[in-house]
Write a protein that holds these residues in place. Sequence first.
Motif, short mmCIF file in Angstrom:
data_model
loop_
_atom_site.label_atom_id
_atom_site.label_comp_id
_atom_site.label_asym_id
_atom_site.label_seq_id
_atom_site.Cartn_x
_atom_site.Cartn_y
_atom_site.Cartn_z
N PRO A 92 18.02 11.93 -4.04
CA PRO A 92 17.74 11.81 -5.48
C PRO A 92 16.37 11.27 -5.80
CG PRO A 92 19.96 11.09 -5.03
CD PRO A 92 19.32 11.36 -3.71
N TRP A 93 15.81 10.45 -4.88
CA TRP A 93 14.45 9.96 -5.13
C TRP A 93 13.46 11.12 -5.23
CZ3 TRP A 93 12.87 5.38 -6.65
CH2 TRP A 93 13.75 4.29 -6.47
N VAL A 107 14.19 14.13 -6.17
CA VAL A 107 14.42 14.76 -7.48
C VAL A 107 13.73 13.96 -8.57
CG1 VAL A 107 16.19 15.42 -9.12
CG2 VAL A 107 16.60 15.70 -6.67
N LEU A 108 13.92 12.64 -8.52
CA LEU A 108 13.34 11.78 -9.54
C LEU A 108 11.83 11.91 -9.59
CD1 LEU A 108 13.69 9.42 -11.58
CD2 LEU A 108 13.30 7.88 -9.67
N LEU A 140 10.79 15.33 -10.89
CA LEU A 140 10.93 15.45 -12.35
C LEU A 140 9.89 14.62 -13.07
CD1 LEU A 140 14.81 15.39 -12.73
CD2 LEU A 140 13.28 17.33 -13.08
N TRP A 141 9.68 13.42 -12.57
CA TRP A 141 8.70 12.54 -13.23
C TRP A 141 7.30 13.12 -13.15
CZ3 TRP A 141 10.03 6.70 -12.03
CH2 TRP A 141 11.11 6.33 -12.85
N VAL A 159 7.12 15.43 -16.15
CA VAL A 159 7.27 14.98 -17.54
C VAL A 159 6.73 13.59 -17.80
CG1 VAL A 159 9.28 16.43 -17.88
CG2 VAL A 159 9.55 14.07 -17.06
N ALA A 160 6.04 12.99 -16.79
CA ALA A 160 5.62 11.62 -17.00
C ALA A 160 4.72 11.51 -18.23
CB ALA A 160 4.87 11.12 -15.76
N PRO A 161 5.07 10.60 -19.15
CA PRO A 161 4.18 10.40 -20.29
C PRO A 161 2.92 9.68 -19.84
CG PRO A 161 5.98 8.83 -20.34
CD PRO A 161 6.24 9.72 -19.17
N ASP A 195 8.47 14.23 -24.05
CA ASP A 195 8.29 13.87 -22.65
C ASP A 195 8.87 12.50 -22.34
OD1 ASP A 195 7.32 16.16 -21.85
OD2 ASP A 195 5.26 15.50 -21.46
N LYS A 241 12.44 13.01 -21.77
CA LYS A 241 12.64 13.70 -20.49
C LYS A 241 12.45 12.75 -19.32
CE LYS A 241 11.44 18.40 -21.79
NZ LYS A 241 10.35 19.38 -21.79
N PHE A 242 11.49 11.84 -19.51
CA PHE A 242 11.22 10.84 -18.47
C PHE A 242 12.48 10.00 -18.23
CE2 PHE A 242 9.40 6.71 -17.18
CZ PHE A 242 8.67 7.13 -16.08
N ALA A 282 15.20 12.12 -16.65
CA ALA A 282 15.01 12.29 -15.21
C ALA A 282 15.57 11.09 -14.46
CB ALA A 282 13.53 12.46 -14.88
N PHE A 283 15.31 9.91 -15.02
CA PHE A 283 15.83 8.71 -14.38
C PHE A 283 17.37 8.70 -14.41
CE2 PHE A 283 16.29 3.90 -14.37
CZ PHE A 283 16.07 3.82 -13.01
N PHE A 288 18.59 10.99 -11.81
CA PHE A 288 18.44 10.34 -10.50
C PHE A 288 19.58 9.36 -10.25
CE2 PHE A 288 17.09 6.21 -8.81
CZ PHE A 288 16.99 6.55 -7.48
#
Lengths: 275, 106
Positions: free
Chosen positions: A196-197, A199-200, A203-204, A207-209, B27, B30-31, B34-35, B38
Motif C-alpha cells: 500500500p505504501w 500505492v500511496l 497516488l500522491w 495529486v499532491a497539492p 487535489d 484526492k490527496f 489517496a491516504f 492506503f
Amino acid sequence: MLSLHIVALLVAGAQAAVLTLTSPRFIVSSSSGSHLRSEPLSLVYPASTPVSLAKDDVLKLTFQVVDKESGKGVQPHQTFLRFYDKISGEEGIQPVRVTNGGKAKFELNLARPPLSLPPTSSNAPLQVSLLIGSSTHSPLALTLFDLVIPASHPAPVHPDEASFHPLPEIHHTFRPEQKLPPRPISVIASAVVLAPWVVLLGLWAQVAPRAVHVLSPSIFPFILTLGAFESLLVWYWVDLKLGQVLSYGGVLALVTVFAGKQALSKIGDRRVGRK
Amino acid sequence: MAPPKSSPAASNVVHTLWKAYSGQTSDRLKFIDAFLVFLMLSGIAQFLYCVLVTDYPFNAFLAGFSSNVGQFVLTASLRSQVNPENKNEFKEVSPERYMTLYCGRS
C-alpha cells in the motif's frame, strides 16, 4: 509341616500336676446331618490328613480334660482353640466351654463362622491347636489337625478407600510454542503489507497539492515537531521504555503546541487576508 | 462520496463515476483520499495475514490494525470537514481548528 507337633509342658513347679485329654474326637457332618468323617484324635501326632470343610459343613470337637494321675475330670480355668494361618500369620482364638466334669464340646458351623476365625486364603490350611491353662496344673498345648476351609470373602472395601492411594503424577500439558511462519511466506506477507505504501506514494505523486509555505519559518517548526513525534515513536518501538517516552513526549508536546499554534494562526491570518 | 452523479450513463456507471470523481474533486481531497485508500489497503493486508497465515504476534496485529482503523476514521472526518461542499455544516469551525484537532488526535 504336618508331622510337627508340639506338646509344650511348661512346668510351673516340680509338684505341678499334669493334664491330659480323654477320648478326643472330631466329626465332620454335612448340613443335612450325615457324617462325612469321624475320627479319634491322637495326642501325640496331629491328624495326618487335614480336615476339610465345605461351605455348609459342621465340625464337632469333643474331649474331656482329666488329671493324668487320678483320671478325674478337671475344669481348667482357660481353654482355647487357636486357628493359625502360617502363611499370612493371622490367628484366631476361640474360647471353649468346659463343664465341671471336664467335658468339652466345640462346634464350628461354617454356615455361621465365628468371628474369631481368621481370614483364610484358598491354599493355606489353618493349624488348629488346643491351649489349656489352669492354676493347679501345668499348661497344655496340643496341635490337633490342619483345617482346610473355603477361602473367606474379600474384606469389604471402605467407601473412602480410593482416597488413600497416591494419585497419578500430574503432567501439565502446555500449548506448543507458537512459531513464526516460514521465511518465504514472511517475506511475501511483508511485501503485501508494504505494497500500500507504493500505492500511496504513486497516488500522491499524481495529486499532491503544492505545499508552498511548508518551509516558511512559522510553519516549518510545527512540521519538524510532528516529525519528531514520529521519530520518538520509532525510538520507543526500538529501544525506549514507556516512562521515558511519556516524559520525552510531554516535553515535545509543549513545544509542538506552541509551534502548532504559531503555524496555524499564521495560516489562518493568510487565509483571512486572502479572502 | 462527494462527487455528484450528474451524467447518468446507461452503459458504464462506474466509468462515469470515476470520471466525475477525477474531474470534479480538488487535489487536496484526492490527496486525502489517496491516504484513505492506503490505510484501507494496509488494514486489509494485515487482516488477511492474520486470518490466513498466522496471528502469532497478536499484539502486533492488534496495534497495526487498530491504528489503521483509528487513523482512517480521523482522516475521514478531516476529509468531510475540509470538503468545500460541506462548508455550511461546519461554519463555526475554522480550518485551522480541524487541523489542530487532526494533528492532536493522530
